[in-house]
Scaffold this motif. Structure first.
Motif, PDB file in Angstrom:
ATOM      1  N   THR A 234      28.065  55.851  56.419  1.00 19.39           N
ATOM      2  CA  THR A 234      27.495  56.799  55.459  1.00 19.39           C
ATOM      3  C   THR A 234      25.996  56.603  55.322  1.00 19.39           C
ATOM      4  N   ALA A 235      25.543  55.337  55.270  1.00 22.47           N
ATOM      5  CA  ALA A 235      24.104  55.063  55.163  1.00 22.47           C
ATOM      6  C   ALA A 235      23.353  55.600  56.380  1.00 22.47           C
ATOM      7  N   VAL A 236      23.941  55.442  57.561  1.00 20.90           N
ATOM      8  CA  VAL A 236      23.314  55.949  58.783  1.00 20.90           C
ATOM      9  C   VAL A 236      23.250  57.478  58.747  1.00 20.90           C
ATOM     10  N   ALA A 237      24.340  58.108  58.328  1.00 17.42           N
ATOM     11  CA  ALA A 237      24.396  59.572  58.305  1.00 17.42           C
ATOM     12  C   ALA A 237      23.433  60.162  57.290  1.00 17.42           C
ATOM     13  N   GLU A 238      23.207  59.470  56.173  1.00 10.57           N
ATOM     14  CA  GLU A 238      22.358  60.012  55.111  1.00 10.57           C
ATOM     15  C   GLU A 238      20.897  59.613  55.255  1.00 10.57           C
ATOM     16  N   SER A 239      20.567  58.846  56.283  1.00 11.23           N
ATOM     17  CA  SER A 239      19.173  58.436  56.485  1.00 11.23           C
ATOM     18  C   SER A 239      18.303  59.636  56.836  1.00 11.23           C
TER      19      SER A 239
ATOM     20  N   ALA B 261      34.345  65.753  58.308  1.00 10.47           N
ATOM     21  CA  ALA B 261      34.504  66.830  57.333  1.00 10.47           C
ATOM     22  C   ALA B 261      33.304  66.917  56.394  1.00 10.47           C
ATOM     23  N   ARG B 262      32.630  65.806  56.178  1.00 10.00           N
ATOM     24  CA  ARG B 262      31.429  65.800  55.336  1.00 10.00           C
ATOM     25  C   ARG B 262      30.202  66.325  56.089  1.00 10.00           C
ATOM     26  N   GLY B 263      30.333  66.554  57.386  1.00  8.68           N
ATOM     27  CA  GLY B 263      29.206  67.033  58.185  1.00  8.68           C
ATOM     28  C   GLY B 263      28.292  65.929  58.647  1.00  8.68           C
ATOM     29  N   TYR B 264      28.789  64.682  58.648  1.00  5.38           N
ATOM     30  CA  TYR B 264      27.955  63.541  59.008  1.00  5.38           C
ATOM     31  C   TYR B 264      27.714  63.435  60.514  1.00  5.38           C
ATOM     32  N   PHE B 265      28.446  64.181  61.320  1.00  2.00           N
ATOM     33  CA  PHE B 265      28.278  64.090  62.775  1.00  2.00           C
ATOM     34  C   PHE B 265      27.367  65.182  63.319  1.00  2.00           C
ATOM     35  N   GLU B 266      26.840  66.037  62.458  1.00  2.00           N
ATOM     36  CA  GLU B 266      26.050  67.182  62.911  1.00  2.00           C
ATOM     37  C   GLU B 266      24.677  67.185  62.237  1.00  2.00           C
ATOM     38  N   ASN B 267      23.715  67.789  62.926  1.00  2.00           N
ATOM     39  CA  ASN B 267      22.363  67.998  62.399  1.00  2.00           C
ATOM     40  C   ASN B 267      21.719  66.705  61.912  1.00  2.00           C
ATOM     41  N   ARG B 268      21.885  65.645  62.694  1.00  3.93           N
ATOM     42  CA  ARG B 268      21.232  64.387  62.345  1.00  3.93           C
ATOM     43  C   ARG B 268      19.745  64.451  62.685  1.00  3.93           C
ATOM     44  N   PRO B 269      18.878  63.731  61.944  1.00  2.73           N
ATOM     45  CA  PRO B 269      17.446  63.721  62.279  1.00  2.73           C
ATOM     46  C   PRO B 269      17.228  63.219  63.705  1.00  2.73           C
ATOM     47  N   GLN B 270      16.498  63.989  64.488  1.00  4.07           N
ATOM     48  CA  GLN B 270      16.243  63.643  65.882  1.00  4.07           C
ATOM     49  C   GLN B 270      14.949  62.842  66.010  1.00  4.07           C
TER      50      GLN B 270
ATOM     51  N   ASP C  51      31.539  51.120  74.617  1.00  2.00           N
ATOM     52  CA  ASP C  51      31.937  50.955  73.217  1.00  2.00           C
ATOM     53  C   ASP C  51      31.407  52.118  72.378  1.00  2.00           C
ATOM     54  N   TYR C  52      32.301  52.700  71.576  1.00  2.40           N
ATOM     55  CA  TYR C  52      31.919  53.767  70.646  1.00  2.40           C
ATOM     56  C   TYR C  52      32.326  53.372  69.242  1.00  2.40           C
ATOM     57  N   THR C  53      31.416  53.542  68.284  1.00  5.64           N
ATOM     58  CA  THR C  53      31.694  53.229  66.885  1.00  5.64           C
ATOM     59  C   THR C  53      31.353  54.443  66.029  1.00  5.64           C
ATOM     60  N   LEU C  54      31.732  54.361  64.747  1.00  2.00           N
ATOM     61  CA  LEU C  54      31.405  55.444  63.827  1.00  2.00           C
ATOM     62  C   LEU C  54      29.901  55.588  63.638  1.00  2.00           C
ATOM     63  N   CYS C  55      29.161  54.474  63.756  1.00  2.00           N
ATOM     64  CA  CYS C  55      27.701  54.554  63.646  1.00  2.00           C
ATOM     65  C   CYS C  55      27.116  55.372  64.796  1.00  2.00           C
ATOM     66  N   ASP C  56      27.735  55.294  65.970  1.00  2.00           N
ATOM     67  CA  ASP C  56      27.275  56.115  67.098  1.00  2.00           C
ATOM     68  C   ASP C  56      27.418  57.600  66.766  1.00  2.00           C
ATOM     69  N   CYS C  57      28.515  57.947  66.089  1.00  2.00           N
ATOM     70  CA  CYS C  57      28.761  59.355  65.745  1.00  2.00           C
ATOM     71  C   CYS C  57      27.807  59.850  64.655  1.00  2.00           C
ATOM     72  N   CYS C  58      27.448  58.958  63.722  1.00  2.00           N
ATOM     73  CA  CYS C  58      26.624  59.366  62.584  1.00  2.00           C
ATOM     74  C   CYS C  58      25.126  59.320  62.884  1.00  2.00           C
TER      75      CYS C  58
ATOM     76  N   LEU D  40      41.179  54.230  61.538  1.00  2.00           N
ATOM     77  CA  LEU D  40      39.886  54.587  62.115  1.00  2.00           C
ATOM     78  C   LEU D  40      39.796  56.095  62.358  1.00  2.00           C
ATOM     79  N   VAL D  41      40.868  56.683  62.867  1.00  2.00           N
ATOM     80  CA  VAL D  41      40.898  58.126  63.112  1.00  2.00           C
ATOM     81  C   VAL D  41      40.791  58.885  61.796  1.00  2.00           C
ATOM     82  N   GLU D  42      41.491  58.403  60.772  1.00  2.00           N
ATOM     83  CA  GLU D  42      41.449  59.050  59.465  1.00  2.00           C
ATOM     84  C   GLU D  42      40.035  59.015  58.880  1.00  2.00           C
ATOM     85  N   LEU D  43      39.370  57.848  59.020  1.00  2.00           N
ATOM     86  CA  LEU D  43      38.009  57.712  58.509  1.00  2.00           C
ATOM     87  C   LEU D  43      37.042  58.602  59.305  1.00  2.00           C
ATOM     88  N   LYS D  44      37.242  58.680  60.608  1.00  2.00           N
ATOM     89  CA  LYS D  44      36.384  59.517  61.445  1.00  2.00           C
ATOM     90  C   LYS D  44      36.501  60.989  61.049  1.00  2.00           C
ATOM     91  N   ASN D  45      37.730  61.436  60.808  1.00  2.00           N
ATOM     92  CA  ASN D  45      37.942  62.821  60.374  1.00  2.00           C
ATOM     93  C   ASN D  45      37.312  63.072  59.005  1.00  2.00           C
TER      94      ASN D  45
END
Length: 410
Positions: free
Chosen positions: A211-216, A114-123, A229-236, A105-110
């Motif tokens: 990835t789908a959430v981050a690229e929306s 690195a792809r920038g999926y945790f930043e500049n998401r549509p608000q 509870d925190y998931t990768l979807c929360d981060c993306c 999970l940590v490896e996938l999160k990193n």
């Protein structure tokens, strides 16, 4: 041979089997910490290894364990007859490093970071009037979301996109739903699921879904599990809501903001219109006062002129009295007629000035059946500014009315 036993007899027998089996005592059990919880002074742990897991308990101790740790527990297997359940009661534990699942999970999160999926998401937009909820149609999550939004902003449209939210294929279904909604005419996507165990929430840590959430291109609200509870979807996602109910509160708040702003704009427009009307009324009153004063001054001047002429006529009459009564009376009649004519002329002019003052009063115009016409917040001064189908606002003396133009003629 068929034996008849009661539930209590079976439980007692199984307990004896577990108590007497030496292989089940003084055992060191290793695995990855999957869940940790506490009750009073006891520690409850779910220890996992691959697809298998076992519940463990340490009585009278609050151990500092975290999810993802790889540990070894020393204790014995116990059978509890009241619940007919098996658990591992341990007395001491040893840390063995980080668990494989947590490491993945940590490896996938990193990788996603690195792809920038945790930043500049549509608000989320300033106002929300329609959303699509990607969730199970039968779960408590969608009911909580609809209840909270419906209580505060029942005019918000909620479209439910039914998917599985746990188990095999759940992540793929949710990812397909997010991608399918990316071009929809909605204000936001809500990815929601109620609380559950870490295993129940595994789908929301899937790389495809994250990835789908981050690229929306549409704003995504991630409302998964409980607040802790925190998931990768929360981060993306652009917005994280701790629960579906919190997501409903966020949506309702932005929907009500639109209503509040409309009311505020209407109040400001009304205040501006009232201020403008008050200024015009003050100007007209001032002009009316000036005209009335000028009319009164002119009338007084003409009255003095007439009085002067009358006195001069009387004096002249006295001087010519000796010349003869008849010429004097003739002259007096002419002077009287001239005075009356001049007085009538000045009075007529005074009446015209008074009528002009009355005509300049806007209240009399509106009270007489006239109305001020506005279109788009601007006064209409010509029929050329209107077309059939335009919506206009009529301002009367005692209120306003809205009408629609059916025909124009020049």
């Amino acid at each position: 041979m068929n034996r008849a036993m009661t539930v209590t007899q079976l439980s007692d027998y199984l307990k004896c089997v577990f108590d007497d089996e030496e292989l089940l005592h003084d055992v060191t059990l290793s695995g990855e910490v999957y869940e940790v919880s506490y009750s009073d002074r006891h520690t409850f742990v779910v220890l996992a290894d691959g697809d298998c897991s076992v519940r463990c308990v340490h009585f009278s101790s609050r151990d500092r364990l975290e999810k993802g740790m790889k540990v070894a527990l020393r204790g014995s297997v116990r059978f509890y007859g009241k619940r007919n359940s098996v658990s591992f009661a341990y007395d001491e534990f040893y840390l063995c490093g980080e668990g494989a699942k947590n490491a993945r999970l940590v490896e996938l999160k990193n990788k996603l970071a690195a792809r920038g999926y945790f930043e500049n998401r549509p608000q989320l937009p300033e106002y929300i009037l329609s959303v699509a909820a990607v969730t199970s149609p039968d779960g408590a999550a969608i009911r909580d979301l609809i209840r909270v939004v419906g209580d505060r902003a029942p005019f918000v449209k909620i479209r439910v996109y039914p998917v599985k939210v746990q188990g095999d294929g759940a992540a793929a279904q949710m990812a397909a739903a997010v991608r399918a909604l990316d071009g929809a005419k909605i204000d936001a996507i809500v990815l929601c699921r109620g609380g559950g165990s870490d295993e129940d929430l595994d789908a929301f840590n899937d790389e495809t879904l994250a990835t789908a959430v981050a690229e929306s291109r549409l704003p995504v609200i991630s409302a998964v599990g409980h607040e802790v509870d925190y998931t990768l979807c929360d981060c993306c996602a652009g917005t994280r809501a701790g629960t579906p109910s919190i997501a409903g509160g966020i949506i309702a708040e932005r929907a009500v903001a639109l209503v509040d702003d409309i009311v505020l704009a209407a109040q400001r427009c009304r205040a501006a219109l009232s201020a403008k009307y008050e200024r015009r009324r003050t100007e007209v009153r001032y002009l009316a006062t000036e005209v009335a004063h000028a009319a009164a001054t002119g009338a007084e001047r003409y009255r003095r002129s007439i009085e002067s002429l009358s006195r001069r006529a009387a004096f002249a009459a006295e001087r010519k009295l000796a010349a003869g009564k008849e010429p004097l009376m003739y002259t007096a009649r002419r002077l009287g007629s001239a005075a009356q004519a001049m007085t009538a002329k000045k009075r007529l002019r005074l009446d015209k000035l008074s009528a002009l003052v009355g005509a300049l009063d806007p209240h009399k115009l509106i009270d007489g059946g006239y109305a001020a016409v506005y279109s788009g917040g601007r006064p209409v001064r010509s029929v050329k500014a209107l077309a059939a189908g335009d919506e206009i606002k009529l301002v009367f003396a005692d209120g306003t009315a809205t009408a629609k133009v059916s025909k124009t003629e020049r």
